[in-house]
Design a protein around this motif. Structure first.
Motif, PDB file in Angstrom:
ATOM      1  N   PHE A  87       6.749  -3.611  -6.108  1.00 21.49           N
ATOM      2  CA  PHE A  87       7.048  -4.060  -4.742  1.00 21.49           C
ATOM      3  C   PHE A  87       6.368  -5.376  -4.403  1.00 21.49           C
ATOM      4  N   GLY A  88       5.690  -5.979  -5.361  1.00 21.95           N
ATOM      5  CA  GLY A  88       4.959  -7.206  -5.101  1.00 21.95           C
ATOM      6  C   GLY A  88       3.544  -6.918  -4.604  1.00 21.95           C
ATOM      7  N   THR A  89       2.866  -7.965  -4.147  1.00 26.04           N
ATOM      8  CA  THR A  89       1.502  -7.832  -3.610  1.00 26.04           C
ATOM      9  C   THR A  89       1.453  -8.415  -2.203  1.00 26.04           C
ATOM     10  N   ASP A  90       0.492  -7.940  -1.406  1.00 23.11           N
ATOM     11  CA  ASP A  90       0.395  -8.403  -0.023  1.00 23.11           C
ATOM     12  C   ASP A  90      -0.524  -9.609   0.094  1.00 23.11           C
ATOM     13  N   GLY A  91      -0.877  -9.988   1.306  1.00 21.07           N
ATOM     14  CA  GLY A  91      -1.688 -11.183   1.539  1.00 21.07           C
ATOM     15  C   GLY A  91      -3.076 -11.116   0.965  1.00 21.07           C
ATOM     16  N   GLN A  92      -3.595  -9.926   0.700  1.00 18.88           N
ATOM     17  CA  GLN A  92      -4.926  -9.771   0.104  1.00 18.88           C
ATOM     18  C   GLN A  92      -4.852  -9.426  -1.390  1.00 18.88           C
ATOM     19  N   GLY A  93      -3.668  -9.516  -1.977  1.00 19.21           N
ATOM     20  CA  GLY A  93      -3.518  -9.255  -3.401  1.00 19.21           C
ATOM     21  C   GLY A  93      -3.487  -7.779  -3.751  1.00 19.21           C
ATOM     22  N   ARG A  94      -3.243  -6.912  -2.782  1.00 22.32           N
ATOM     23  CA  ARG A  94      -3.167  -5.470  -3.047  1.00 22.32           C
ATOM     24  C   ARG A  94      -1.737  -5.090  -3.434  1.00 22.32           C
ATOM     25  N   ASP A  95      -1.624  -4.167  -4.370  1.00 26.26           N
ATOM     26  CA  ASP A  95      -0.311  -3.739  -4.861  1.00 26.26           C
ATOM     27  C   ASP A  95       0.448  -3.014  -3.743  1.00 26.26           C
ATOM     28  N   LEU A  96       1.605  -3.545  -3.381  1.00 29.09           N
ATOM     29  CA  LEU A  96       2.355  -2.999  -2.253  1.00 29.09           C
ATOM     30  C   LEU A  96       2.934  -1.615  -2.576  1.00 29.09           C
ATOM     31  N   PHE A  97       3.342  -1.404  -3.814  1.00 31.34           N
ATOM     32  CA  PHE A  97       3.862  -0.090  -4.200  1.00 31.34           C
ATOM     33  C   PHE A  97       2.777   0.981  -4.043  1.00 31.34           C
ATOM     34  N   ALA A  98       1.561   0.673  -4.483  1.00 33.11           N
ATOM     35  CA  ALA A  98       0.454   1.620  -4.346  1.00 33.11           C
ATOM     36  C   ALA A  98       0.157   1.911  -2.887  1.00 33.11           C
ATOM     37  N   ARG A  99       0.238   0.902  -2.039  1.00 35.89           N
ATOM     38  CA  ARG A  99      -0.039   1.101  -0.616  1.00 35.89           C
ATOM     39  C   ARG A  99       1.059   1.921   0.058  1.00 35.89           C
ATOM     40  N   VAL A 100       2.299   1.713  -0.337  1.00 34.30           N
ATOM     41  CA  VAL A 100       3.387   2.521   0.222  1.00 34.30           C
ATOM     42  C   VAL A 100       3.244   3.980  -0.223  1.00 34.30           C
ATOM     43  N   ILE A 101       2.882   4.187  -1.494  1.00 36.93           N
ATOM     44  CA  ILE A 101       2.712   5.546  -2.017  1.00 36.93           C
ATOM     45  C   ILE A 101       1.578   6.265  -1.293  1.00 36.93           C
ATOM     46  N   HIS A 102       0.429   5.602  -1.169  1.00 33.27           N
ATOM     47  CA  HIS A 102      -0.706   6.227  -0.488  1.00 33.27           C
ATOM     48  C   HIS A 102      -0.472   6.287   1.030  1.00 33.27           C
ATOM     49  N   GLY A 103       0.339   5.373   1.549  1.00 35.15           N
ATOM     50  CA  GLY A 103       0.695   5.436   2.963  1.00 35.15           C
ATOM     51  C   GLY A 103       1.542   6.655   3.283  1.00 35.15           C
ATOM     52  N   ALA A 104       2.299   7.130   2.277  1.00 33.86           N
ATOM     53  CA  ALA A 104       3.078   8.354   2.476  1.00 33.86           C
ATOM     54  C   ALA A 104       2.158   9.533   2.762  1.00 33.86           C
ATOM     55  N   ARG A 105       1.007   9.574   2.109  1.00 34.00           N
ATOM     56  CA  ARG A 105       0.054  10.654   2.343  1.00 34.00           C
ATOM     57  C   ARG A 105      -0.467  10.607   3.774  1.00 34.00           C
ATOM     58  N   ILE A 106      -0.761   9.406   4.270  1.00 36.23           N
ATOM     59  CA  ILE A 106      -1.278   9.274   5.634  1.00 36.23           C
ATOM     60  C   ILE A 106      -0.195   9.604   6.653  1.00 36.23           C
TER      61      ILE A 106
END
Length: 306
Positions: A87-106
């Motif tokens: 999914f690319g990376t965000d403004g701080q260089g964080r993996d967007l796919f990982a954030r979407v996956i972990h965001g599902a938990r939240i």
């Protein structure tokens, strides 16, 4: 005359016991599931919900939280989708796919937690009001009417602003905001079921009020309540995203879909993927719960039996 009265009383008790036995034999779960399977859209929604639940539970095994979801690396910031970063990376260089996956938990966790708490309180209040009525019903419903005068998200926003920004306060605020709708649904369902013959038979058999409500009334009033639960999960997920978007929900850097949209809006013109993927997660998840809710409404409606 005494013998005749005795026989009449005995016949009534036998009739009551027969009604209760016939009621206990009824198990509509299999029929509801059979009818639900006929709805392709409902099954599609259920499939995505189960997939989302699987992803949320095993998020740590799919993508590492510390290094990929919240770990910053400015050297690879705002990279477009690629084989290395799906999914690319965000403004701080964080993996967007990982954030979407972990965001599902939240998002899913908050949606289910708030729905469960508001449904539990709604079951208690709605059962009491619907079964007993009278002064208790009038007082409780008037208080809830006052709460319902304020839109749910606005009520939650005010409570979070007053209590402070945290996950616990967010759960409290959203629970309070959605209790009135559950209470009204439960109250109406209990009032509809309470006059049926098997409930009267249960009263005549000497069962306690709590047992009558939990064993004979609520199971038969469960249809509208289950539909309301599925619909409210979608509403609460959107409410969490809305509050996080304006900075009163989940605190960064914790990955949450609404907060991700807020962080990425300044890059929207030249890195649209940063808002597309979190936005799609919110839309598809809400749509899945709504599709399942529509299917359950049709499956639980006795007027639609084949």
């Amino acid at each position: 005359m005494a013998k005749q009265a005795e026989h009449t009383t005995q016949d009534l008790h036998e009739y009551d016991e027969q009604l209760l036995k016939e009621y206990k034999k009824v198990n509509p779960a299999a029929e509801v599931w059979h009818r639900l399977k006929k709805s392709k859209l409902a099954m599609l929604g259920l499939f995505f919900i189960l997939l989302l639940a699987f992803v949320a539970i095993f998020a740590d095994f799919i993508c590492d939280y510390e290094t990929m979801a919240i770990g910053q690396n400015i050297s690879i910031s705002k990279q477009p989708p690629s084989m290395e970063h799906i999914f690319g990376t965000d403004g701080q260089g964080r993996d967007l796919f990982a954030r979407v996956i972990h965001g599902a938990r939240i998002s899913l966790g908050l949606g289910l937690a708030c729905t469960a708490l508001s449904a539990l309180l709604g079951l208690i209040l709605g059962s009491i009001c619907g079964y007993f009525g009278g002064l208790i019903d009038s007082v409780v419903m008037r208080v809830l009417d006052c709460i319902m005068c304020i839109p749910g998200v606005l009520m939650a926003l005010a409570l979070v602003a007053a209590l402070g920004q945290s996950i616990g306060n967010l759960i409290i605020a959203l629970t309070v905001s959605y209790v009135p709708s559950f209470t009204r649904i439960v109250r109406a369902s209990v009032m509809t079921v309470a006059g049926n013959e098997y409930v009267e038979a249960a009263r005549a058999s000497g069962l306690s009020t709590s047992r009558i409500i939990t064993k004979y009334i609520l199971p038969n009033a469960a249809g509208p309540i289950i539909v309301e639960v599925t619909m409210n999960v979608a509403s609460i997920i959107k409410a969490v995203a809305s509050l996080s978007f304006i900075g009163l929900g989940v605190v960064p850097p914790t990955p949450e879909w609404g907060a991700m949209l807020s962080e990425s809006r300044e890059f929207m013109r030249y890195a649209p993927y940063l808002v597309i993927f979190p936005g799609l997660a919110i839309v598809i998840t809400s749509l899945a719960f709504n599709l399942l809710g529509d299917g359950l409404r049709d499956a639980l409606d006795p007027r639609l039996k084949d």
